[in-house]
Scaffold this active site. Structure first.
Site, PDB file in Angstrom:
ATOM      1  N   HIS A 166      14.799  58.266  48.015  1.00 41.07           N
ATOM      2  CA  HIS A 166      15.789  59.345  48.133  1.00 41.07           C
ATOM      3  C   HIS A 166      15.385  60.550  47.282  1.00 41.07           C
ATOM      4  CE1 HIS A 166      20.014  61.035  48.109  1.00 41.07           C
ATOM      5  NE2 HIS A 166      19.542  61.553  46.982  1.00 41.07           N
ATOM      6  N   GLU A 167      15.117  60.299  46.013  1.00 38.64           N
ATOM      7  CA  GLU A 167      14.832  61.410  45.106  1.00 38.64           C
ATOM      8  C   GLU A 167      13.530  62.125  45.480  1.00 38.64           C
ATOM      9  OE1 GLU A 167      16.818  62.752  43.053  1.00 38.64           O
ATOM     10  OE2 GLU A 167      18.383  61.233  43.208  1.00 38.64           O
ATOM     11  N   HIS A 170      13.818  64.664  48.228  1.00 36.82           N
ATOM     12  CA  HIS A 170      14.264  66.009  47.857  1.00 36.82           C
ATOM     13  C   HIS A 170      13.052  66.940  47.711  1.00 36.82           C
ATOM     14  CE1 HIS A 170      18.530  65.489  47.481  1.00 36.82           C
ATOM     15  NE2 HIS A 170      18.431  64.517  46.580  1.00 36.82           N
ATOM     16  N   TYR A 181      21.520  73.757  48.091  1.00 34.16           N
ATOM     17  CA  TYR A 181      22.276  72.619  47.584  1.00 34.16           C
ATOM     18  C   TYR A 181      23.745  72.996  47.412  1.00 34.16           C
ATOM     19  CZ  TYR A 181      22.367  67.994  45.445  1.00 34.16           C
ATOM     20  OH  TYR A 181      22.586  66.661  45.183  1.00 34.16           O
ATOM     21  N   GLU A 190      21.303  66.036  50.957  1.00 33.58           N
ATOM     22  CA  GLU A 190      21.555  64.669  50.498  1.00 33.58           C
ATOM     23  C   GLU A 190      21.372  63.661  51.635  1.00 33.58           C
ATOM     24  OE1 GLU A 190      22.271  63.056  47.589  1.00 33.58           O
ATOM     25  OE2 GLU A 190      21.600  64.930  46.695  1.00 33.58           O
ATOM     26  N   ASP A 263      31.298  69.016  43.113  1.00 30.48           N
ATOM     27  CA  ASP A 263      30.078  68.412  43.643  1.00 30.48           C
ATOM     28  C   ASP A 263      29.329  69.377  44.561  1.00 30.48           C
ATOM     29  OD1 ASP A 263      28.193  66.368  44.161  1.00 30.48           O
ATOM     30  OD2 ASP A 263      29.328  65.676  45.907  1.00 30.48           O
ATOM     31  N   HIS A 268      27.548  65.185  48.008  1.00 28.24           N
ATOM     32  CA  HIS A 268      27.412  63.736  48.032  1.00 28.24           C
ATOM     33  C   HIS A 268      28.536  63.068  48.832  1.00 28.24           C
ATOM     34  CE1 HIS A 268      24.990  64.594  44.360  1.00 28.24           C
ATOM     35  NE2 HIS A 268      24.272  63.570  44.787  1.00 28.24           N
TER      36      HIS A 268
END
Length: 456
Positions: A166-167, A170, A181, A190, A263, A268
């Site tokens: 996932h990270e 990005h 974002y 996300e 957020d 998210h």
């Protein structure tokens, strides 16, 4: 260019932990929030910038990994403990990061022909053991950074292969679509990371779309936590329901889209909607999700038509078009992608459906909105019904009145000379008082509009 820090654990979840009766859990969550807060100004700066796609310098296609340790400090990059080709260190976090980087590189290279996350052989750098009890992992534009968790709610963040995927995704998005974002583009940012994060896991384990669990962060939660992961792609809103974490707030349909200033506009939270669309499409297609559904999403992410501000509807139409281009407009893949988006309520056609919508719950019930306080101590009040309000506002009020949102916002101490709002609807058993500072910007604007409309 300033790079945003993309954290895997959202702020709303950490805030629940910060309110825990367990002092050690609350202290670690508060510490993590303080650290993460330093990242958010960077995110806001990025949201205002134009996106660019850097020119890549091609190098030989082979993984190049470098793992460092921060030794439980906040210094980056830390001390290098393992480089490409070196033997395992015996440190579980360092070796898990090294292996997870390799699995991510393999998916993007072996399946999609991409040489590392930037397409040009970028070194995959990571730092483990960041801070003490840090409840997060993030991508800062240059490297991945992993906390060890608090030992009570979260374990070490390197233990989850899909979180690593996932990270690092990005980084792929940053060098391709550059989705800002914030709001729907941020939720898509996300979403794309969740998609390829779970595909890294499925590819590594040889799972097919039907038997895969479609969970994000399944290996993060420790025994005793009432939950299975931090997100469920196939069933958003069901990943956890724990007194310390709260309840998973992700919607699974556009009718429940959350409008919030928290957020980064719910990046998210609302990502659950496209997540479910992808998981449904992949299951309907069957087989290995990375070969068809994943390829379609990769085509869109790296294609010429996606922009930094692409919203859900545009992204959905691009995936449907990409499915037709690769597999044919009469293919099962095309139908599955289209059906996935339709199921979660994302509008695919440019024209708005003219069919009448259902009236909001409580449309004919009386709503009392009463504002008190303020420097002048003036009282302003309106009694109305939802069917007297503009359609969009009526829908927002219906959602507030039929959920526990208002109850969760009530009870806080009002700011000095601040406003308080009483919201009452006898038919729906609602009667709460909410300090204005507890409201999100969109909720505050709704309350103000409702009061001012009564003056007209």
């Amino acid at each position: 260019m300033t790079h945003p820090r993309h954290t895997i654990i959202p702020p709303y979840l950490l805030r629940h932990l910060a309110e825990s009766a367990d002092d050690s859990v609350a202290a670690r969550a508060e510490s993590t929030l303080r650290v993460d807060q330093t990242f958010r100004s960077d995110r806001r700066a990025v949201a205002a910038q134009a996106t660019f796609r850097p020119t890549a310098i091609t190098v030989a296609a082979a993984p190049n990994r470098e793992i460092s340790t921060a030794k439980n400090a906040r210094r980056l990059p830390g001390t290098v403990v393992r480089r490409e080709g070196e033997a395992a260190t015996g440190d579980a976090a360092a070796d898990e990061a090294y292996d997870g980087f390799g699995a991510t590189w393999a998916l993007f290279h072996d399946v999609y022909g991409r040489n590392s996350i930037d397409g040009a052989g970028m070194t995959l750098a990571g730092t483990v053991h960041y801070d003490k009890g840090y409840d997060n992992a993030f991508w800062n534009g240059e490297r991945m950074v992993f906390g060890d968790g608090d030992g009570e709610i979260f374990g070490r963040f390197t233990a989850s292969l899909e979180v690593i995927g996932h990270e690092l995704t990005h980084g792929v998005t940053e060098s391709t679509a550059g989705l800002i974002y914030q709001g729907q583009p941020g939720a898509l940012n996300e979403h794309v990371s969740d998609v390829f994060g779970v595909l890294v896991k499925q590819h590594s384990l040889g799972q097919d779309a039907t038997t895969a669990d479609w969970l994000v962060g399944a290996d993060l939660l420790l025994p005793g936590v009432a939950g299975v992961a931090i997100r469920s792609m196939i069933s958003p809103g069901t990943a956890y329901d724990d007194p310390r974490l709260g309840k998973d707030p992700q919607p699974d349909h556009m009718s429940d889209f959350v409008t919030t200033s928290d957020d980064n506009g719910g990046v998210h939270i609302n990502s659950g909607i496209p997540n479910r669309a992808f998981a449904l499409a992949a299951r309907a297609i069957g087989g290995q999700a990375w070969t068809a559904a994943g390829q379609i999403w990769f085509d869109v992410l790296t294609g010429a038509d996606i922009t930094a501000r692409t919203d859900f509807a545009t992204f959905a139409r691009l995936t449907v078009a990409a499915a037709a281009a690769r597999f044919g407009s009469d293919s099962a893949q095309h139908d599955a992608v289209r059906d996935g988006w339709v199921t979660v309520g994302v509008q695919l056609d440019a024209q708005v459906d003219a069919a009448p919508s259902e009236p909001p719950a409580g449309a004919d019930a009386e709503l009392l909105l009463r504002r008190t306080g303020g420097l002048a101590g003036l009282v302003k009040e309106r009694r109305t019904t939802l069917d007297e309000l503009p359609a969009k506002d009526a829908k927002r009020w219906s959602k507030l009145l039929t959920s526990d949102t208002l109850q969760s916002l009530s009870g806080g101490n009002p700011a000095v000379d601040g406003f308080c709002y009483r919201v009452a609807c006898e038919a729906l058993s609602v009667d709460v008082t909410v300090p204005e500072q507890q409201l999100s910007e969109s909720q505050r604007n709704l309350f103000k509009r409702t009061l001012h409309q009564g003056d007209q």
